[in-house]
Every structure is written in C-alpha cells, then in structure tokens.
Design a protein around this motif. Structure first.
Motif, PDB file in Angstrom:
ATOM      1  N   ASN A  63       0.797  -1.394   0.055  1.00 41.58           N
ATOM      2  CA  ASN A  63      -0.123   0.121   0.049  1.00 41.58           C
ATOM      3  C   ASN A  63       0.892   1.222  -0.001  1.00 41.58           C
ATOM      4  O   ASN A  63       0.465   2.172  -0.692  1.00 41.58           O
ATOM      5  CB  ASN A  63      -0.850  -0.066   1.355  1.00 41.58           C
ATOM      6  CG  ASN A  63      -2.003  -1.178   1.251  1.00 41.58           C
ATOM      7  OD1 ASN A  63      -2.254  -1.455   0.048  1.00 41.58           O
ATOM      8  ND2 ASN A  63      -2.464  -1.512   2.128  1.00 41.58           N
ATOM      9  N   THR A  66       2.502   1.531  -3.539  1.00 41.14           N
ATOM     10  CA  THR A  66       1.519   2.432  -4.323  1.00 41.14           C
ATOM     11  C   THR A  66       1.257   3.764  -4.137  1.00 41.14           C
ATOM     12  O   THR A  66       1.265   4.683  -5.056  1.00 41.14           O
ATOM     13  CB  THR A  66       0.138   1.700  -4.312  1.00 41.14           C
ATOM     14  OG1 THR A  66       0.378   0.154  -4.532  1.00 41.14           O
ATOM     15  CG2 THR A  66      -0.789   2.095  -5.293  1.00 41.14           C
ATOM     16  N   GLN A  67       1.379   4.331  -2.798  1.00 39.44           N
ATOM     17  CA  GLN A  67       1.102   5.735  -2.541  1.00 39.44           C
ATOM     18  C   GLN A  67       2.468   6.545  -3.143  1.00 39.44           C
ATOM     19  O   GLN A  67       2.304   7.427  -3.751  1.00 39.44           O
ATOM     20  CB  GLN A  67       1.168   5.946  -1.073  1.00 39.44           C
ATOM     21  CG  GLN A  67      -0.138   5.480  -0.524  1.00 39.44           C
ATOM     22  CD  GLN A  67      -0.247   5.736   1.013  1.00 39.44           C
ATOM     23  OE1 GLN A  67       0.568   6.459   1.561  1.00 39.44           O
ATOM     24  NE2 GLN A  67      -1.154   4.774   1.858  1.00 39.44           N
ATOM     25  N   ARG A  69       4.330   5.527  -5.623  1.00 40.87           N
ATOM     26  CA  ARG A  69       4.504   5.575  -6.890  1.00 40.87           C
ATOM     27  C   ARG A  69       3.457   6.740  -7.754  1.00 40.87           C
ATOM     28  O   ARG A  69       3.823   7.475  -8.578  1.00 40.87           O
ATOM     29  CB  ARG A  69       3.922   4.312  -7.555  1.00 40.87           C
ATOM     30  CG  ARG A  69       4.983   3.088  -7.798  1.00 40.87           C
ATOM     31  CD  ARG A  69       4.497   2.129  -8.443  1.00 40.87           C
ATOM     32  NE  ARG A  69       3.672   1.411  -8.061  1.00 40.87           N
ATOM     33  CZ  ARG A  69       3.642   0.196  -7.270  1.00 40.87           C
ATOM     34  NH1 ARG A  69       4.671  -0.070  -6.559  1.00 40.87           N
ATOM     35  NH2 ARG A  69       2.358  -0.221  -7.095  1.00 40.87           N
ATOM     36  N   LYS A  70       2.220   6.869  -6.912  1.00 40.29           N
ATOM     37  CA  LYS A  70       1.362   7.838  -7.465  1.00 40.29           C
ATOM     38  C   LYS A  70       1.806   9.077  -7.133  1.00 40.29           C
ATOM     39  O   LYS A  70       1.476  10.048  -7.863  1.00 40.29           O
ATOM     40  CB  LYS A  70       0.103   7.382  -6.694  1.00 40.29           C
ATOM     41  CG  LYS A  70      -0.850   6.253  -7.181  1.00 40.29           C
ATOM     42  CD  LYS A  70      -2.200   6.028  -6.510  1.00 40.29           C
ATOM     43  CE  LYS A  70      -2.681   4.997  -6.905  1.00 40.29           C
ATOM     44  NZ  LYS A  70      -4.110   4.540  -6.481  1.00 40.29           N
ATOM     45  N   ALA A  71       2.455   9.211  -5.884  1.00 39.81           N
ATOM     46  CA  ALA A  71       2.686  10.571  -5.404  1.00 39.81           C
ATOM     47  C   ALA A  71       4.059  11.222  -6.463  1.00 39.81           C
ATOM     48  O   ALA A  71       4.134  12.250  -6.931  1.00 39.81           O
ATOM     49  CB  ALA A  71       3.407  10.588  -4.236  1.00 39.81           C
ATOM     50  N   ALA A  73       4.540  10.064  -9.546  1.00 33.65           N
ATOM     51  CA  ALA A  73       4.026  10.354 -11.002  1.00 33.65           C
ATOM     52  C   ALA A  73       3.381  11.913 -10.930  1.00 33.65           C
ATOM     53  O   ALA A  73       3.396  12.527 -11.890  1.00 33.65           O
ATOM     54  CB  ALA A  73       2.955   9.422 -11.387  1.00 33.65           C
ATOM     55  N   ALA A  74       2.626  12.160  -9.935  1.00 35.49           N
ATOM     56  CA  ALA A  74       1.807  13.460  -9.850  1.00 35.49           C
ATOM     57  C   ALA A  74       2.914  14.716 -10.036  1.00 35.49           C
ATOM     58  O   ALA A  74       3.006  15.702 -10.439  1.00 35.49           O
ATOM     59  CB  ALA A  74       1.026  13.555  -8.569  1.00 35.49           C
ATOM     60  N   THR A 133       1.735  18.330  -3.278  1.00 30.31           N
ATOM     61  CA  THR A 133       1.124  17.332  -4.201  1.00 30.31           C
ATOM     62  C   THR A 133       1.511  15.994  -3.562  1.00 30.31           C
ATOM     63  O   THR A 133       0.660  15.199  -3.531  1.00 30.31           O
ATOM     64  CB  THR A 133       1.740  17.522  -5.628  1.00 30.31           C
ATOM     65  OG1 THR A 133       1.457  18.701  -6.194  1.00 30.31           O
ATOM     66  CG2 THR A 133       1.468  16.533  -6.460  1.00 30.31           C
ATOM     67  N   HIS A 137      -0.827  12.289  -1.763  1.00 29.16           N
ATOM     68  CA  HIS A 137      -0.896  11.102  -2.045  1.00 29.16           C
ATOM     69  C   HIS A 137      -0.478  10.024  -0.917  1.00 29.16           C
ATOM     70  O   HIS A 137      -0.277   8.964  -1.136  1.00 29.16           O
ATOM     71  CB  HIS A 137      -0.056  10.916  -3.400  1.00 29.16           C
ATOM     72  CG  HIS A 137      -0.768  11.435  -4.660  1.00 29.16           C
ATOM     73  ND1 HIS A 137      -1.742  10.923  -5.106  1.00 29.16           N
ATOM     74  CD2 HIS A 137      -0.460  12.795  -4.800  1.00 29.16           C
ATOM     75  CE1 HIS A 137      -2.267  11.727  -6.323  1.00 29.16           C
ATOM     76  NE2 HIS A 137      -1.275  12.726  -6.147  1.00 29.16           N
TER      77      HIS A 137
END
Length: 248
Positions: A63, A66-67, A69-71, A73-74, A133, A137
């Motif tokens: 988990n 995943t957080q 990776r999303k952060a 990418a943003a 940002t 995330h």
C-alpha cells in the motif's frame, strides 16, 4: 466399521484444521504492515549492535509503495519539475526480547528519500506545489523530500528538506511561503548559499536555516537578516555565516 470410518474421518479433519491454523500463524508472523519490521528471531547479546551485512533489502508495504508511485507520478507531471529521484534505505535498531531476557531482537526501519530538482526559473508557487502534491498522495512518515532550485539569473541555488512530514496535508499556502522565502533570500546580494530544513511538525520556526554570506561583515549580515525577517523563516534558527543557533 461405520464407527471406525467416522473416527478416521474425524481425525483427518482435525489434523487438517490444525495444519491450517499453523500455516495461518506462520503467514501472520511473516507479514508486515508498516515501515518497522522484525527480523528473524535471532538472539543478539545485550549491548551488541546489529551486523549490517545480513540486513534485508529495503522493501515497502504494498500500500505504501503504491502511494509513493502515485505521488512521484503526480510530481513529475507538475510544471517546472526537471528531475525526480527515489532511494530507499533501512536503519536497524534493537529491543529486548520479551521471552528471552538475555536476547535483543533486531527491528528494521525502512524509509524512502525523494529528490526533486525544479527549473531555475520556477516560481514559488511551482516549487511549493511539489511537497503539497506529495502530501495529497501519502500518509506515511517514512518519506522525506529534498528539493533543489538551481542557481539562475539573479539568485544562487537553494535547497529545502521536508523531513518525514508526509503523514499530513501540507497547504499550498504554507509550502509556497517556504519557497518564496528561500527565493528572496537566494536573491539577496552577498548570499552564496541557502539551505532550509522543515521538521515533521511542519512548524517552520522549529526547523533550521543555513545561509552563507560573502563578505560576512556586519553590514551584509544585517541586510540579509532584514530580508529573512520578512519571510516564513523570521523565527527560524539560523546557521552558517550567522552564529549557530542565532535568531534573526
């Protein structure tokens, strides 16, 4: 015959249930839910330091991974962001074994360090958007950010560290204020370097600000102090060309 057959079936079912419980216990014992995970229960004598050679490779809870990776990418999608990097580390500590008084157990503390470089022409709003940002995330104190604004026309380079601050929201107004203060200090005549550290509480005044000045005479220092007084770092402890621990 029927009774013997039923007894045999009952024994088989009981054995299967016991095996299943044992397997579930083993899975639970090996699971991880955060950034601190116990190593195999090897006895370490009291006072001894963990041997770093067999330390496990830094891994993250799915988990959390995943957080992150999303952060990232943003952040990469933000304007004025040039580069984004990530590294992981593992720091080990020991604690007493509750079952064996003569032993210490080793605990692993995994963390992630994110490095971001923005354009030298980035505005304070663009630089401030990076930590804000990331915070949208993430919900983990194991992440730290180091962000650099390279030297550009009219200003020297500046660096800011957000240390384990990402288990909370970071208002854009706050992070923009930090970036604006660094830009103003970096643009001040006589300043040769600027570096700030923001603590996990996000209380800027409890962080640190390191400013080097050349020449470090009283007139130049007074001029730089005057600029700092008008920024988010007005009450932050100063280091560098100023006396360590000085307040503006």
């Amino acid at each position: 015959m029927h009774r013997r057959g039923a007894a045999a079936v009952a024994l088989l079912l009981t054995g299967a249930l016991l095996s299943g419980c044992s397997a579930l216990h083993d899975l639970a014992a090996g699971s991880t839910t955060g950034d601190a995970t116990p190593s195999p229960r090897t006895c370490l004598p009291p006072g001894a330091d963990p041997d770093p050679s067999p330390a496990p490779a830094p891994t993250l809870d799915p988990n959390v991974a995943t957080q992150i990776r999303k952060a990232l990418a943003a952040v990469r999608a933000l304007p004025a962001v040039d580069t984004v990097g990530e590294s992981r580390s593992n720091a080990q500590s020991t604690y007493p074994d509750p079952e064996r008084s003569y032993c210490q157990l080793v605990e692993n503390h995994f963390s992630t360090d994110v490095t971001v470089t923005v354009s030298p022409e980035a505005t304070p709003q663009q630089a401030g958007a990076v930590p804000s940002t990331m915070a949208k995330h993430l919900a983990w104190t194991g992440v730290s950010l180091s962000m650099t604004v390279p030297a550009g026309p009219g200003h020297v380079a500046s660096v800011v560290h957000y240390n384990r601050t990402f288990d909370q929201s970071i208002p854009l107004e706050t992070s923009t204020g930090v970036a604006d203060g660094l830009q103003r200090i970096a643009s001040t005549s006589g300043v040769t370097s600027v570096e700030a550290s923001i603590p996990y509480t996000m209380r800027v005044e409890y962080g640190s600000l390191t400013v080097t000045v050349d020449p470090a005479d009283e007139t130049t220092l007074a001029a730089v102090r005057s600029v700092i007084d008008g920024t988010a770092f007005a009450d932050t402890t100063l280091h560098g060309s100023f006396h360590n621990g000085a307040k503006p």
